[in-house]
Design a protein around this motif. Structure first.
Motif, PDB file in Angstrom:
ATOM      1  N   ALA A 256       8.143  -6.261  31.121  1.00 44.37           N
ATOM      2  CA  ALA A 256       9.439  -7.220  30.751  1.00 44.37           C
ATOM      3  C   ALA A 256       9.861  -6.968  29.641  1.00 44.37           C
ATOM      4  N   GLU A 257       9.093  -6.474  28.509  1.00 46.12           N
ATOM      5  CA  GLU A 257       9.580  -6.389  27.178  1.00 46.12           C
ATOM      6  C   GLU A 257      10.489  -5.117  27.155  1.00 46.12           C
ATOM      7  N   VAL A 258      10.177  -3.963  28.050  1.00 48.99           N
ATOM      8  CA  VAL A 258      10.896  -2.672  27.818  1.00 48.99           C
ATOM      9  C   VAL A 258      12.132  -2.804  28.919  1.00 48.99           C
ATOM     10  N   ALA A 259      12.161  -3.541  29.633  1.00 46.84           N
ATOM     11  CA  ALA A 259      13.127  -3.609  30.718  1.00 46.84           C
ATOM     12  C   ALA A 259      14.594  -3.659  30.030  1.00 46.84           C
ATOM     13  N   PRO A 260      14.865  -4.653  29.151  1.00 47.55           N
ATOM     14  CA  PRO A 260      16.053  -4.537  28.246  1.00 47.55           C
ATOM     15  C   PRO A 260      16.262  -3.331  27.379  1.00 47.55           C
ATOM     16  N   GLN A 261      15.421  -2.581  26.830  1.00 47.63           N
ATOM     17  CA  GLN A 261      15.423  -1.479  26.130  1.00 47.63           C
ATOM     18  C   GLN A 261      15.746  -0.328  27.271  1.00 47.63           C
ATOM     19  N   GLU A 262      15.377  -0.353  28.259  1.00 44.94           N
ATOM     20  CA  GLU A 262      15.514   0.617  29.179  1.00 44.94           C
ATOM     21  C   GLU A 262      17.083   0.574  29.980  1.00 44.94           C
ATOM     22  N   ALA A 263      17.337  -0.608  29.984  1.00 37.02           N
ATOM     23  CA  ALA A 263      18.544  -0.837  30.519  1.00 37.02           C
ATOM     24  C   ALA A 263      19.748  -0.482  29.356  1.00 37.02           C
ATOM     25  N   GLU A 264      19.519  -0.937  28.262  1.00 40.83           N
ATOM     26  CA  GLU A 264      20.446  -0.221  27.194  1.00 40.83           C
ATOM     27  C   GLU A 264      20.420   1.104  26.879  1.00 40.83           C
ATOM     28  N   PHE A 265      19.180   1.781  26.850  1.00 43.74           N
ATOM     29  CA  PHE A 265      19.159   2.991  26.753  1.00 43.74           C
ATOM     30  C   PHE A 265      20.150   3.571  28.010  1.00 43.74           C
ATOM     31  N   ASN A 266      19.854   3.217  29.279  1.00 42.63           N
ATOM     32  CA  ASN A 266      20.364   3.867  30.350  1.00 42.63           C
ATOM     33  C   ASN A 266      21.968   3.672  30.359  1.00 42.63           C
ATOM     34  N   ALA A 267      22.420   2.422  29.865  1.00 49.63           N
ATOM     35  CA  ALA A 267      23.524   2.037  29.613  1.00 49.63           C
ATOM     36  C   ALA A 267      24.428   3.105  28.494  1.00 49.63           C
ATOM     37  N   GLU A 268      23.518   3.480  27.634  1.00 52.78           N
ATOM     38  CA  GLU A 268      24.053   4.294  26.478  1.00 52.78           C
ATOM     39  C   GLU A 268      24.098   5.878  27.106  1.00 52.78           C
ATOM     40  N   ILE A 269      23.023   6.482  27.756  1.00 47.06           N
ATOM     41  CA  ILE A 269      23.226   7.539  28.367  1.00 47.06           C
ATOM     42  C   ILE A 269      24.539   7.818  29.270  1.00 47.06           C
ATOM     43  N   LEU A 270      24.578   6.730  30.138  1.00 45.21           N
ATOM     44  CA  LEU A 270      25.852   6.427  31.097  1.00 45.21           C
ATOM     45  C   LEU A 270      27.079   6.623  30.143  1.00 45.21           C
ATOM     46  N   GLY A 271      27.075   5.825  29.243  1.00 52.17           N
ATOM     47  CA  GLY A 271      28.474   5.928  28.177  1.00 52.17           C
ATOM     48  C   GLY A 271      28.645   7.250  27.647  1.00 52.17           C
ATOM     49  N   LEU A 272      27.482   7.781  27.164  1.00 56.16           N
ATOM     50  CA  LEU A 272      27.751   9.137  26.423  1.00 56.16           C
ATOM     51  C   LEU A 272      28.059  10.180  27.641  1.00 56.16           C
ATOM     52  N   TRP A 273      27.533  10.010  28.790  1.00 56.87           N
ATOM     53  CA  TRP A 273      28.317  11.077  29.833  1.00 56.87           C
ATOM     54  C   TRP A 273      29.658  10.683  30.141  1.00 56.87           C
ATOM     55  N   ALA A 274      29.844   9.313  30.281  1.00 56.04           N
ATOM     56  CA  ALA A 274      31.402   9.058  30.470  1.00 56.04           C
ATOM     57  C   ALA A 274      32.192   9.709  29.477  1.00 56.04           C
ATOM     58  N   ILE A 275      32.035   9.503  28.089  1.00 64.09           N
ATOM     59  CA  ILE A 275      32.639  10.011  27.096  1.00 64.09           C
ATOM     60  C   ILE A 275      32.760  11.484  26.993  1.00 64.09           C
TER      61      ILE A 275
END
Length: 415
Positions: A256-275
């Motif tokens: 439960a603790e790492v879930a937000p971090q993982e979601a944020e990280f995945n969003a960042e990776i996706l954003g960097l890929w989109a950029i």
């Protein structure tokens, strides 16, 4: 004798100089050569007619000895040449007017083509600047794409360890949950494959590094049916359940603790890929824009080359027409000169100037000729005797004097 000598002296004084005769002959020959050359160059007249006029010209320009001037038939032949020259002059003047008009047209056309060349040059200059800007934009897009892709790849590389840890926590939670379920079944009893389940629980407890005594006791306690367990066995089974459930609770909290971090990280990776993907699209667009600008540049270069070629052709046409115009003007001058030469031939040679001896020289010559001497007086006496004796001889002497006076004139006419 004295009369004969005096007549000869007067005759020589009246004889025109040979230099004058030579100058007149040379001038007439030059006129004939000029006329012949001009007639030979008249392309408006057929070649056979030009040849006929050139062959007859020397005969038509030679004055008759009997009249010291040209004959009527010679005059008619010269008029034929005059007519041909006048026709050629009229044709040349007409051609000159046409070429002057064409020169004006060529000048205007050259001006238009020069303007076209200037416009094409300015257009090419603008296209060159556009190509340079497009190339710079392409280079910038490529650099930005490279930077974005590097950020994306770096984030992915850095996130692999974190993702592995997160995945390990989730797997541990799944194993703990499965062990909890197995422990519950064994504690409740009445399940099949007790030995396998007991071994699985033992393996799990060993994996989480539980107490060795607990592991050993749990294996024996969980293998027994609930009714066959001693109080220690029941206490051991309950403690095993507590340990496993506590592990599940711990791992659930971690997940439960790492879930937000993982979601944020995945969003960042996706954003960097989109950029990075946007920058890759920008590179493609920049490449396409550069290709289009280069195609426009090539077309502008072709247009400028054609404009220069047309301008040079117009310049060449104008220069050629100007040269032909000068040639026509020169031809008209030559024709006019030939017409003037014909008029001189028709007029005949100028009268020969009479050589007049200076009065003092003539008086000295006369005194010298009539100065009385003994020999002269003797000669006069002899001549007087001869005259009285022989009259026919005196008549011959008079004839000789007349012949001597007329001889230079005949020689002059022959020349």
């Amino acid at each position: 004798w004295f009369s004969c000598a005096s007549a000869c002296l007067h005759s020589v004084a009246r004889t025109p100089p040979l230099a004058h005769i030579s100058a007149s002959a040379m001038a007439a020959a030059a006129d004939v050569a000029l006329i012949a050359q001009v007639v030979k160059d008249l392309e408006v007249i057929p070649a056979s007619a030009r040849e006929m006029l050139c062959e007859g010209l020397p005969h038509a320009s030679e004055p008759c000895v009997e009249v010291s001037n040209i004959h009527e038939m010679q005059h008619t032949f010269l008029n034929l040449i005059v007519s041909a020259l006048q026709d050629a002059k009229a044709s040349a003047e007409k051609d000159l007017v046409a070429r002057a008009a064409q020169g004006q047209v060529d000048s205007e056309e050259l001006g238009r083509r020069a303007v076209t060349s200037e416009v094409a040059a300015e257009a090419l200059k603008a296209v060159d600047a556009e190509v340079e800007a497009k190339a710079a934009a392409q280079a910038t897009a490529q650099v930005q794409a490279q930077v974005a892709e590097k950020k994306h790849s770096d984030a992915q590389r850095d996130g692999k360890s974190m993702a592995a840890a997160w995945q390990e926590t989730r797997v541990a939670l799944e194993m703990a949950t499965s062990a909890t379920e197995t422990v519950e079944v064994l504690v409740d009893g009445g399940c099949e494959h007790i030995e396998a389940k007991t071994a699985a629980v033992e393996e799990y407890l060993t994996g989480i590094k539980a107490d060795r005594v607990l592991v050993a006791a749990a294996t024996l306690a969980l293998a027994l049916q609930p009714e066959g367990r001693a109080p220690f066995d029941r206490m051991t089974a309950a403690h095993v359940a507590e340990v496993v459930e506590g592990k599940v609770a711990e791992l659930t909290a971690k997940v439960a603790e790492v879930a937000p971090q993982e979601a944020e990280f995945n969003a960042e990776i996706l954003g960097l890929w989109a950029i990075a993907d946007c920058h890759r699209d920008a590179v493609k667009e920049a490449d396409l824009a550069l290709l289009e600008a280069q195609a426009t540049q090539e077309a502008a270069r072709d247009t400028l080359a054609k404009a220069h070629k047309d301008e040079k052709a117009a310049q060449k046409e104008m220069s050629g027409n100007a040269i032909q115009q000068c040639l026509v003007e020169e031809q008209i001058k030559q024709v006019v000169a030939a017409l003037e030469a014909i008029e001189r031939i028709k007029a005949g040679p100028p009268p020969a100037p009479e050589a007049v001896e200076e009065p003092e020289a003539m008086a000295a010559s006369a005194d010298a000729a009539v100065a009385p001497t003994e020999e002269t007086e003797s000669a006069d006496v002899e001549m007087q005797d001869a005259k009285e004796v022989d009259e026919p001889m005196a008549a011959k002497q008079v004839d000789f004097t007349v012949a001597a006076e007329d001889a230079p004139m005949v020689a002059c006419a022959g020349a």
